[in-house]
Design a protein around this motif. Structure first.
Motif, short mmCIF file in Angstrom:
data_model
loop_
_atom_site.label_atom_id
_atom_site.label_comp_id
_atom_site.label_asym_id
_atom_site.label_seq_id
_atom_site.Cartn_x
_atom_site.Cartn_y
_atom_site.Cartn_z
N ASP A 6 -17.33 27.58 9.60
CA ASP A 6 -18.09 28.41 10.52
C ASP A 6 -17.55 28.17 11.92
N ILE A 7 -16.89 29.17 12.48
CA ILE A 7 -16.32 29.06 13.82
C ILE A 7 -17.11 29.94 14.76
N SER A 9 -16.56 30.04 18.26
CA SER A 9 -15.70 30.48 19.35
C SER A 9 -14.77 31.61 18.92
N PRO A 10 -14.80 32.74 19.63
CA PRO A 10 -13.85 33.82 19.31
C PRO A 10 -12.39 33.37 19.47
N LYS A 11 -12.13 32.53 20.46
CA LYS A 11 -10.77 32.01 20.67
C LYS A 11 -10.32 31.20 19.46
N LEU A 12 -11.18 30.33 18.95
CA LEU A 12 -10.81 29.51 17.79
C LEU A 12 -10.69 30.35 16.53
N ARG A 13 -11.50 31.41 16.41
CA ARG A 13 -11.38 32.30 15.26
C ARG A 13 -9.99 32.94 15.23
N GLN A 14 -9.51 33.37 16.40
CA GLN A 14 -8.19 33.98 16.48
C GLN A 14 -7.10 32.96 16.14
N LEU A 15 -7.24 31.74 16.64
CA LEU A 15 -6.25 30.70 16.33
C LEU A 15 -6.24 30.37 14.84
N ARG A 152 -27.20 30.24 18.78
CA ARG A 152 -26.57 30.85 17.63
C ARG A 152 -26.09 29.78 16.64
N ALA A 153 -25.65 28.66 17.16
CA ALA A 153 -25.08 27.61 16.31
C ALA A 153 -26.11 27.02 15.36
#
Length: 155
Positions: A6-7, A9-15, A152-153
């Motif tokens: 479960d990610i 962060s949008p940035k971490l999802r992209q990575l 949200r977390a």
């Protein structure tokens, strides 16, 4: 078996998606793909908040890269330093445990910290790279130090 992660962060999802692009039949990219992964634009943009750890066949883990923004999270750390050289036993244990888990599970993992022990809020994504014998040899960790939506977390 693949663990679901479960990610937030949008940035971490992209990575994570960038890492998936390099996965082969072993569900983990090879160390030979690491340089190509590291040169992807999203990875380069996150270099100030990332760390790369080498896991040599002999000796303990070594920090290959430590981003400038990580000094509050991993104090007194610099490139070329072995985990065993970290001065604080608490820091050494906190750093070593997640990396040991990745070496054992051979799968990416996401961890979150909610400002404990004076460290800032962050979410981190740990991405393994393996050799031909499926031993994890590099773990690339990216931290998202921007605000996390904690409501949200924990829904």
């Amino acid at each position: 078996m693949i663990n679901w992660i479960d990610i937030l962060s949008p940035k971490l999802r992209q990575l994570h998606q960038d890492w998936i692009h390099y996965r082969g039949n072993f569900l983990m990219p090879s160390v030979t793909d690491y340089n190509a992964f590291a040169s992807v634009e999203t990875v380069e943009e996150s270099s100030a908040s990332s760390a790369a750890v080498l896991l040599p066949a002999e000796g303990g883990p070594v920090f290959k890269h430590i981003g400038l923004h990580l000094t509050n999270i991993i104090p007194d750390c610099k490139p070329g330093m072995r985990f065993a050289e970290l001065r604080s036993p608490v820091t050494r244990a906190a750093v070593t445990a997640p990396y040991h888990r990745i070496v054992t599970a051979r799968q990416p993992e996401v961890r979150r910290n909610r400002g404990s022990h004076g460290a800032p809020d962050f979410e981190m994504l740990m991405l393994p790279f393996c050799d031909a014998r499926l031993h994890v040899r590099i773990i690339h960790t990216i931290y998202d130090l921007a605000g996390i939506d904690w409501k949200r977390a924990f829904k």
